[in-house]
Design an enzyme around this catalytic site. Structure first.
Site, mmCIF file in Angstrom:
data_model
loop_
_atom_site.group_PDB
_atom_site.id
_atom_site.type_symbol
_atom_site.label_atom_id
_atom_site.label_comp_id
_atom_site.label_asym_id
_atom_site.label_seq_id
_atom_site.Cartn_x
_atom_site.Cartn_y
_atom_site.Cartn_z
ATOM 1 N N LYS A 1 1.846 -3.986 12.930
ATOM 2 C CA LYS A 1 2.651 -3.717 11.741
ATOM 3 C C LYS A 1 3.880 -4.623 11.766
ATOM 4 O O LYS A 1 4.217 -5.204 12.773
ATOM 5 C CB LYS A 1 3.082 -2.246 11.714
ATOM 6 C CG LYS A 1 1.898 -1.319 11.488
ATOM 7 C CD LYS A 1 2.282 0.143 11.328
ATOM 8 C CE LYS A 1 3.444 0.388 10.428
ATOM 9 N NZ LYS A 1 3.301 -0.192 9.070
ATOM 10 N N GLY A 2 4.536 -4.694 10.621
ATOM 11 C CA GLY A 2 5.775 -5.468 10.565
ATOM 12 C C GLY A 2 5.674 -6.730 9.732
ATOM 13 O O GLY A 2 6.613 -7.526 9.700
ATOM 14 N N GLY B 1 5.992 -6.905 6.750
ATOM 15 C CA GLY B 1 7.115 -6.829 5.804
ATOM 16 C C GLY B 1 8.462 -6.748 6.499
ATOM 17 O O GLY B 1 9.503 -6.666 5.841
ATOM 18 N N GLU C 1 9.873 1.805 10.919
ATOM 19 C CA GLU C 1 8.527 2.390 10.844
ATOM 20 C C GLU C 1 8.162 3.059 12.167
ATOM 21 O O GLU C 1 7.604 4.156 12.198
ATOM 22 C CB GLU C 1 7.499 1.299 10.511
ATOM 23 C CG GLU C 1 7.631 0.771 9.095
ATOM 24 C CD GLU C 1 6.732 -0.413 8.784
ATOM 25 O OE1 GLU C 1 6.553 -0.696 7.602
ATOM 26 O OE2 GLU C 1 6.223 -1.066 9.717
ATOM 27 N N THR D 1 0.844 -1.203 0.000
ATOM 28 C CA THR D 1 0.000 0.000 0.000
ATOM 29 C C THR D 1 0.878 1.252 0.000
ATOM 30 O O THR D 1 0.607 2.215 -0.731
ATOM 31 C CB THR D 1 -0.961 -0.005 1.210
ATOM 32 O OG1 THR D 1 -1.477 -1.329 1.386
ATOM 33 C CG2 THR D 1 -2.116 0.954 0.992
ATOM 34 N N ALA E 1 -0.780 -1.012 7.291
ATOM 35 C CA ALA E 1 -0.804 -1.800 8.534
ATOM 36 C C ALA E 1 -1.280 -3.201 8.194
ATOM 37 O O ALA E 1 -1.913 -3.430 7.152
ATOM 38 C CB ALA E 1 -1.734 -1.156 9.567
ATOM 39 N N LYS F 1 -8.180 -5.061 6.617
ATOM 40 C CA LYS F 1 -7.261 -4.823 7.745
ATOM 41 C C LYS F 1 -7.979 -4.321 8.997
ATOM 42 O O LYS F 1 -7.379 -4.290 10.068
ATOM 43 C CB LYS F 1 -6.203 -3.786 7.333
ATOM 44 C CG LYS F 1 -5.446 -4.083 6.048
ATOM 45 C CD LYS F 1 -4.565 -5.284 6.189
ATOM 46 C CE LYS F 1 -3.728 -5.558 4.970
ATOM 47 N NZ LYS F 1 -2.722 -4.575 4.681
HETATM 48 C C1 5RP Z 1 5.664 -3.544 6.809
HETATM 49 C C2 5RP Z 1 4.346 -3.103 7.319
HETATM 50 C C3 5RP Z 1 3.253 -2.864 6.316
HETATM 51 O O1 5RP Z 1 2.705 -1.615 6.538
HETATM 52 C C4 5RP Z 1 2.210 -3.919 6.487
HETATM 53 O O2 5RP Z 1 2.818 -5.190 6.381
HETATM 54 C C5 5RP Z 1 1.098 -3.771 5.443
HETATM 55 O O3 5RP Z 1 1.589 -4.100 4.188
HETATM 56 P P1 5RP Z 1 0.660 -4.110 2.900
HETATM 57 O O4 5RP Z 1 0.334 -2.698 2.589
HETATM 58 O O5 5RP Z 1 1.528 -4.772 1.847
HETATM 59 O O6 5RP Z 1 -0.551 -4.940 3.229
HETATM 60 O O7 5RP Z 1 4.119 -2.942 8.478
HETATM 61 O O8 5RP Z 1 6.569 -3.791 7.849
#
Ligand code: 5RP
Length: 222
Positions: free
Chosen positions: A94-95, A97, A103, A31, A83, A121
């Site tokens: 979060k996290g 990724g 962050e 995102t 998130a 979410k």
């Molecule tokens: C990465 C994060 C991202 O914000 C979370 O994983 C959401 O990712 P996406 O937008 O791909 O769903 O915290 O560390």
């Protein structure tokens, strides 16, 4: 709208929160990546960006957006990030990724956290998504045992190293009814760098992608 269309819609909406002639904090994930694509269209309006991960910094630079070291920036009016889970009160997991530590640092510096998410979410209670915890490698087993005492089931994210050279434990089985308290408790375990609970400093505004368009949620009014 599909999930991707919802993400694109909130990324576009987030541009309204970008402050002219100022630094913008930029998060990580799919995102946030879509937000970077939108930000590129107005890059002449900002001083530049501070990034919450190496991947984000690379993407910003690829789009011709100047990236500054956070140490050289004293004011970040707005931070935009996704998130893995968020409540209407602005608490987040979060996290997913693995970028949780940077962050959390950029979010701490920022005056306003704008959370951009698709409908999937939004939750009533955090914890269905496994809670990421960044840990010093030496402390991995100890921290895992402590997390078990808290009722969690930690799993080592095998083959993954954070931008800071650490490992991640993904903790399932937690029903997080008091996110502020759990954030403090996990932060106090020796060897923990960051817990992916963002509750003490949660979102100030949530832009939620829905089938009917973008819904703006103000957690202070919940
Ligand atoms: C990465 C994060 C991202 O914000 C979370 O994983 C959401 O990712 P996406 O937008 O791909 O769903 O915290 O560390």
């Amino acid at each position: 709208m599909t999930q991707d269309e919802q993400k694109r819609a909130v990324a576009r909406e987030a541009i309204k929160h970008v402050v002219n002639d100022a630094w913008i904090g930029v998060g990580s994930g799919s995102t946030a990546n879509l937000f970077i694509d939108e930000l590129a269209k107005i890059k002449g309006r900002i001083k530049g960006a501070v990034a919450s991960s190496v991947k984000t910094a690379d993407r910003l630079k690829t789009h011709g957006i100047y990236v500054e070291d956070l140490n050289n920036v004293d004011d970040v009016p707005v931070y935009i990030d996704g998130a893995d889970e968020v409540t209407e009160h602005g608490a987040m997991i979060k996290g997913g990724g693995g970028a949780l530590t940077r962050e959390k640092i950029v979010a701490a510096v920022a005056r306003k956290f704008v959370c951009i998410v698709d409908q999937s979410k939004l939750v009533d209670v955090l914890g269905n998504f496994p809670l990421p915890v960044e840990v010093i490698p030496l402390a991995r087993s100890y921290v895992a045992r402590e997390l078990v005492k808290l009722g969690g089931h930690p799993a080592w994210r095998m083959g993954f190293t954070t931008d800071n050279g650490n490992v991640v434990l993904d903790v399932s089985g937690l029903s997080i009814v008091d996110p502020v308290a759990l954030e403090s408790t996990i932060n106090q375990i020796a060897g923990v760098i960051t817990v992916g609970l963002f509750a003490r400093r949660g979102a100030d505004i949530i832009l939620l992608g829905t089938d009917a368009g973008v819904r703006v949620i103000d957690p202070r009014k919940r």
